[in-house]
Write a protein that holds these residues in place. Structure first.
Motif, PDB file in Angstrom:
ATOM      1  N   PRO A   1      30.557-105.708 -84.080  1.00  0.00           N
ATOM      2  CA  PRO A   1      30.205-107.204 -84.651  1.00  0.00           C
ATOM      3  C   PRO A   1      29.022-107.691 -83.191  1.00  0.00           C
ATOM      4  O   PRO A   1      29.319-109.423 -83.245  1.00  0.00           O
ATOM      5  N   SER A   2      28.211-107.418 -83.296  1.00  0.00           N
ATOM      6  CA  SER A   2      27.028-107.761 -82.444  1.00  0.00           C
ATOM      7  C   SER A   2      27.164-109.199 -82.585  1.00  0.00           C
ATOM      8  O   SER A   2      26.425-108.898 -84.006  1.00  0.00           O
ATOM      9  N   MET A   3      26.375-110.046 -81.412  1.00  0.00           N
ATOM     10  CA  MET A   3      25.887-111.331 -82.626  1.00  0.00           C
ATOM     11  C   MET A   3      24.239-111.596 -82.638  1.00  0.00           C
ATOM     12  O   MET A   3      23.956-111.558 -83.872  1.00  0.00           O
ATOM     13  N   ILE A   4      23.807-110.375 -81.105  1.00  0.00           N
ATOM     14  CA  ILE A   4      22.303-110.543 -81.511  1.00  0.00           C
ATOM     15  C   ILE A   4      22.059-108.699 -81.183  1.00  0.00           C
ATOM     16  O   ILE A   4      23.234-107.876 -80.630  1.00  0.00           O
ATOM     17  N   GLU A   5      21.277-107.909 -81.649  1.00  0.00           N
ATOM     18  CA  GLU A   5      21.253-106.808 -81.388  1.00  0.00           C
ATOM     19  C   GLU A   5      19.577-106.041 -81.758  1.00  0.00           C
ATOM     20  O   GLU A   5      19.420-106.981 -83.125  1.00  0.00           O
TER      21      GLU A   5
ATOM     22  N   ILE B   1      30.851-100.618 -90.212  1.00  0.00           N
ATOM     23  CA  ILE B   1      30.627-102.400 -90.188  1.00  0.00           C
ATOM     24  C   ILE B   1      30.188-103.130 -88.683  1.00  0.00           C
ATOM     25  O   ILE B   1      30.511-102.813 -87.660  1.00  0.00           O
ATOM     26  N   ALA B   2      28.925-103.458 -88.960  1.00  0.00           N
ATOM     27  CA  ALA B   2      28.508-104.665 -88.516  1.00  0.00           C
ATOM     28  C   ALA B   2      28.336-105.570 -88.945  1.00  0.00           C
ATOM     29  O   ALA B   2      27.904-106.257 -90.198  1.00  0.00           O
ATOM     30  N   ALA B   3      27.987-107.292 -88.272  1.00  0.00           N
ATOM     31  CA  ALA B   3      27.040-108.211 -87.889  1.00  0.00           C
ATOM     32  C   ALA B   3      26.002-108.141 -88.440  1.00  0.00           C
ATOM     33  O   ALA B   3      24.935-107.037 -88.687  1.00  0.00           O
ATOM     34  N   ARG B   4      25.440-109.161 -89.792  1.00  0.00           N
ATOM     35  CA  ARG B   4      23.428-108.885 -90.007  1.00  0.00           C
ATOM     36  C   ARG B   4      23.425-109.403 -88.859  1.00  0.00           C
ATOM     37  O   ARG B   4      22.645-110.855 -88.611  1.00  0.00           O
ATOM     38  N   ALA B   5      22.857-108.492 -88.010  1.00  0.00           N
ATOM     39  CA  ALA B   5      22.032-109.182 -86.442  1.00  0.00           C
ATOM     40  C   ALA B   5      21.094-108.414 -86.215  1.00  0.00           C
ATOM     41  O   ALA B   5      21.214-107.241 -86.475  1.00  0.00           O
TER      42      ALA B   5
ATOM     43  N   PHE C   1      28.826-108.430 -92.064  1.00  0.00           N
ATOM     44  CA  PHE C   1      28.853-109.875 -92.816  1.00  0.00           C
ATOM     45  C   PHE C   1      28.130-110.674 -91.449  1.00  0.00           C
ATOM     46  O   PHE C   1      27.425-110.014 -90.673  1.00  0.00           O
ATOM     47  N   GLU C   2      28.240-111.580 -92.005  1.00  0.00           N
ATOM     48  CA  GLU C   2      27.501-112.744 -90.867  1.00  0.00           C
ATOM     49  C   GLU C   2      28.102-112.739 -89.495  1.00  0.00           C
ATOM     50  O   GLU C   2      28.817-112.886 -88.454  1.00  0.00           O
TER      51      GLU C   2
END
Length: 188
Positions: A35-39, A56-60, A76-77
């Motif tokens: 669930p990273s905010m920045i990657e 499953i990961a954030a669109r980051a 996910f966002e």
């Protein structure tokens, strides 16, 4: 972490592992959740995909480069806890989805293949007629080049280019110049 998850029998913190134990660790996974905010690169995502584990990961950052939504994982966002919950719940509600995602996983690019893609991208941007002395890539980053992500994402592929490009790295801080100013190439 132990304090935050105390009392929830569904969550178990196993602590740190050595890189040599990675395949053993992944053998216990059904899915990796990131669930990273920045990657900037998402090495763990590429490691999981290499092991055949959907993500499953954030669109980051660079994560959508490796994860195709509903193909080899779910996206996910960033910061949307409800959407993350919905992705995890979907895997519980649709038992066949995990197997479908696993079947679509392809091995991540090797460093050499990644380097070839970067060369093709830069050739397209610069044009093949650009003289060699103009084929300079200036990286302006908040990460120092010795850190892991720049090493994996840029420096290792550039080592494969054998002099086709000049890599100029700059990290601006107090009293430091931008990469262009430091190299005297304001027009790059």
């Amino acid at each position: 972490v132990d304090h935050q998850i105390a009392g929830d029998p569904r969550i178990r913190y196993t602590g740190y592992y050595r890189p040599s134990e990675l395949s053993e660790v992944f053998a216990h996974f059904d899915v990796l959740v990131l669930p990273s905010m920045i990657e900037s690169f998402g090495l763990v995502v590429r490691e999981a995909l290499s092991a055949g584990i959907p993500v499953i990961a954030a669109r980051a950052g660079a994560l959508p480069e490796a994860i195709e939504d509903m193909r080899n994982g779910l996206l996910f966002e960033p910061g949307d806890a409800a959407a993350l919950t919905a992705c995890m719940q979907r895997l519980l509600d649709e038992p066949g989805l995990l197997a479908t995602l696993r079947k679509a996983i392809r091995p991540p690019l090797t460093i050499e293949a990644d380097a070839r893609q970067w060369v093709a991208r830069y050739d397209q941007l610069l044009g093949s007629a650009a003289p060699k002395w103009r084929r300079r890539i200036v990286v302006y980053s908040n990460e120092r080049p010795e850190w892991a992500c720049p090493q994996i994402r840029l420096i290792k592929p550039f080592e494969q280019l054998a002099g086709e490009f000049e890599l100029v790295w700059g990290v601006q801080g107090e009293g430091e110049q931008s990469p262009a100013a430091a190299t005297g190439h304001q027009d790059d």
